[in-house]
Design a protein around this motif. Structure first.
Motif, PDB file in Angstrom:
ATOM      1  N   TYR A   1      -3.019   3.883  -1.551  1.00 43.62           N
ATOM      2  CA  TYR A   1      -3.639   3.109  -2.619  1.00 43.62           C
ATOM      3  C   TYR A   1      -3.243   1.644  -2.522  1.00 43.62           C
ATOM      4  N   SER A   2      -4.207   0.773  -2.798  1.00 42.76           N
ATOM      5  CA  SER A   2      -3.929  -0.664  -2.856  1.00 42.76           C
ATOM      6  C   SER A   2      -4.646  -1.240  -4.074  1.00 42.76           C
ATOM      7  N   LEU A   3      -4.155  -2.374  -4.531  1.00 39.75           N
ATOM      8  CA  LEU A   3      -4.666  -3.027  -5.729  1.00 39.75           C
ATOM      9  C   LEU A   3      -5.920  -3.830  -5.413  1.00 39.75           C
TER      10      LEU A   3
ATOM     11  N   GLU B   1       0.850  -1.182   0.000  1.00 40.84           N
ATOM     12  CA  GLU B   1       0.000   0.000   0.000  1.00 40.84           C
ATOM     13  C   GLU B   1       0.894   1.244   0.000  1.00 40.84           C
ATOM     14  N   VAL B   2       0.646   2.188  -0.916  1.00 47.96           N
ATOM     15  CA  VAL B   2       1.497   3.381  -1.019  1.00 47.96           C
ATOM     16  C   VAL B   2       0.656   4.631  -1.247  1.00 47.96           C
ATOM     17  N   TYR B   3       1.233   5.776  -0.939  1.00 50.04           N
ATOM     18  CA  TYR B   3       0.566   7.053  -1.199  1.00 50.04           C
ATOM     19  C   TYR B   3       1.241   7.729  -2.397  1.00 50.04           C
ATOM     20  N   GLY B   4       0.608   8.752  -2.941  1.00 48.70           N
ATOM     21  CA  GLY B   4       1.041   9.380  -4.189  1.00 48.70           C
ATOM     22  C   GLY B   4       2.483   9.844  -4.221  1.00 48.70           C
ATOM     23  N   TYR B   5       2.906  10.580  -3.207  1.00 47.96           N
ATOM     24  CA  TYR B   5       4.278  11.087  -3.186  1.00 47.96           C
ATOM     25  C   TYR B   5       5.274   9.936  -3.147  1.00 47.96           C
ATOM     26  N   GLU B   6       4.933   8.895  -2.410  1.00 53.60           N
ATOM     27  CA  GLU B   6       5.790   7.711  -2.320  1.00 53.60           C
ATOM     28  C   GLU B   6       5.915   7.038  -3.695  1.00 53.60           C
ATOM     29  N   LEU B   7       4.802   7.006  -4.450  1.00 60.01           N
ATOM     30  CA  LEU B   7       4.847   6.456  -5.806  1.00 60.01           C
ATOM     31  C   LEU B   7       5.800   7.260  -6.687  1.00 60.01           C
TER      32      LEU B   7
END
Length: 120
Positions: free
Chosen positions: A76-78, A24-30
Protein backbone atom coordinates in the motif's frame (compact mmCIF):
# COMPACT_ATOMS: atom_id res chain seq x y z
CA UNK A 1 -16.52 3.96 29.97
CA UNK A 2 -15.02 3.69 26.49
CA UNK A 3 -12.69 0.78 25.90
CA UNK A 4 -9.25 1.37 24.42
CA UNK A 5 -10.43 -0.24 21.19
CA UNK A 6 -13.39 2.16 20.94
CA UNK A 7 -11.16 5.15 21.62
CA UNK A 8 -8.64 4.05 18.99
CA UNK A 9 -11.21 3.36 16.28
CA UNK A 10 -10.85 6.73 14.54
CA UNK A 11 -7.23 7.21 15.48
CA UNK A 12 -6.09 4.02 13.79
CA UNK A 13 -6.83 5.40 10.31
CA UNK A 14 -4.49 8.33 10.90
CA UNK A 15 -1.77 6.07 12.28
CA UNK A 16 -2.01 3.78 9.25
CA UNK A 17 -1.80 6.73 6.86
CA UNK A 18 1.28 8.03 8.70
CA UNK A 19 3.04 4.65 8.48
CA UNK A 20 2.14 4.22 4.82
CA UNK A 21 3.39 7.74 4.02
CA UNK A 22 6.91 6.91 5.16
CA UNK A 23 7.19 3.94 2.78
CA UNK A 24 5.21 1.40 0.80
CA UNK A 25 4.12 -1.41 3.17
CA UNK A 26 2.03 -4.58 3.19
CA UNK A 27 -0.66 -5.52 5.72
CA UNK A 28 1.35 -7.81 7.99
CA UNK A 29 4.15 -5.24 8.09
CA UNK A 30 1.61 -2.59 9.17
CA UNK A 31 0.45 -4.85 12.01
CA UNK A 32 4.06 -5.36 13.11
CA UNK A 33 4.81 -1.62 12.99
CA UNK A 34 1.70 -0.82 15.04
CA UNK A 35 2.71 -3.42 17.61
CA UNK A 36 6.17 -1.88 17.74
CA UNK A 37 4.55 1.45 18.62
CA UNK A 38 2.58 -0.17 21.45
CA UNK A 39 -0.71 -0.98 19.70
CA UNK A 40 -1.05 -4.63 20.77
CA UNK A 41 -4.75 -5.16 20.11
CA UNK A 42 -4.72 -4.89 16.31
CA UNK A 43 -4.21 -7.82 13.99
CA UNK A 44 -4.12 -8.10 10.23
CA UNK A 45 -7.82 -8.99 10.45
CA UNK A 46 -8.50 -5.54 11.88
CA UNK A 47 -6.21 -3.71 9.48
CA UNK A 48 -7.27 -5.21 6.12
CA UNK A 49 -10.89 -3.95 6.21
CA UNK A 50 -9.57 -0.46 7.02
CA UNK A 51 -7.13 -0.65 4.11
CA UNK A 52 -9.92 -1.80 1.77
CA UNK A 53 -12.07 1.14 2.86
CA UNK A 54 -9.15 3.55 2.45
CA UNK A 55 -8.57 2.17 -1.02
CA UNK A 56 -12.25 2.71 -1.94
CA UNK A 57 -11.94 6.28 -0.61
CA UNK A 58 -8.82 6.69 -2.79
CA UNK A 59 -6.58 7.46 0.21
CA UNK A 60 -4.24 4.57 -0.64
CA UNK A 61 -3.40 2.50 -3.69
CA UNK A 62 -2.12 -1.06 -3.75
CA UNK A 63 0.27 -3.03 -5.91
CA UNK A 64 0.90 -6.77 -5.90
CA UNK A 65 4.59 -7.60 -5.69
CA UNK A 66 6.61 -10.80 -5.50
CA UNK A 67 7.68 -11.97 -2.10
CA UNK A 68 10.82 -13.89 -1.21
CA UNK A 69 8.82 -15.77 1.44
CA UNK A 70 5.73 -17.16 -0.30
CA UNK A 71 2.86 -15.67 -2.30
CA UNK A 72 2.78 -12.16 -3.72
CA UNK A 73 2.04 -9.36 -1.27
CA UNK A 74 -0.21 -6.36 -1.65
CA UNK A 75 1.78 -3.21 -0.90
CA UNK A 76 0.00 0.00 0.00
CA UNK A 77 1.09 3.55 -0.75
CA UNK A 78 -0.47 6.94 -0.06
CA UNK A 79 -2.25 8.95 -2.73
CA UNK A 80 -2.28 12.75 -2.80
CA UNK A 81 -5.79 12.56 -1.33
CA UNK A 82 -4.38 10.32 1.43
CA UNK A 83 -1.63 12.85 2.14
CA UNK A 84 -4.24 15.60 2.47
CA UNK A 85 -6.29 13.39 4.79
CA UNK A 86 -3.20 12.66 6.91
CA UNK A 87 -2.44 16.38 7.24
CA UNK A 88 -6.04 17.00 8.31
CA UNK A 89 -5.86 14.14 10.81
CA UNK A 90 -2.61 15.50 12.27
CA UNK A 91 -4.11 18.99 12.76
CA UNK A 92 -7.23 17.53 14.38
CA UNK A 93 -5.19 15.15 16.54
CA UNK A 94 -2.92 17.93 17.80
CA UNK A 95 -5.94 20.07 18.71
CA UNK A 96 -7.70 17.17 20.44
CA UNK A 97 -4.56 16.08 22.28
CA UNK A 98 -3.89 19.61 23.53
CA UNK A 99 -7.51 20.03 24.67
CA UNK A 100 -7.56 16.71 26.53
CA UNK A 101 -4.19 17.43 28.15
CA UNK A 102 -5.42 20.85 29.33
CA UNK A 103 -8.54 19.30 30.89
CA UNK A 104 -6.57 16.53 32.60
CA UNK A 105 -3.89 18.91 33.85
CA UNK A 106 -6.42 21.45 35.11
CA UNK A 107 -8.52 18.85 36.88
CA UNK A 108 -5.43 17.22 38.37
CA UNK A 109 -4.28 20.61 39.68
CA UNK A 110 -7.70 21.28 41.24
CA UNK A 111 -7.71 17.85 42.89
CA UNK A 112 -4.26 18.40 44.41
CA UNK A 113 -5.30 21.84 45.70
CA UNK A 114 -8.47 20.39 47.26
CA UNK A 115 -6.41 17.56 48.74
CA UNK A 116 -4.36 20.17 50.63
CA UNK A 117 -7.45 21.42 52.37
CA UNK A 118 -7.85 24.46 50.16
CA UNK A 119 -11.21 25.30 48.68
CA UNK A 120 -11.70 25.97 44.99
Amino acid sequence: MLSTTQMLKGILDGCLLAIIKSKEVYGYELAQKLEGYGFHSFSEGTIYPLLMRMQKEELVTSTLKKSTAGPRRKYYSLTSKGETELEKFMRNWNHLQNSVNRVLQHESDIKSIKGDGMVE
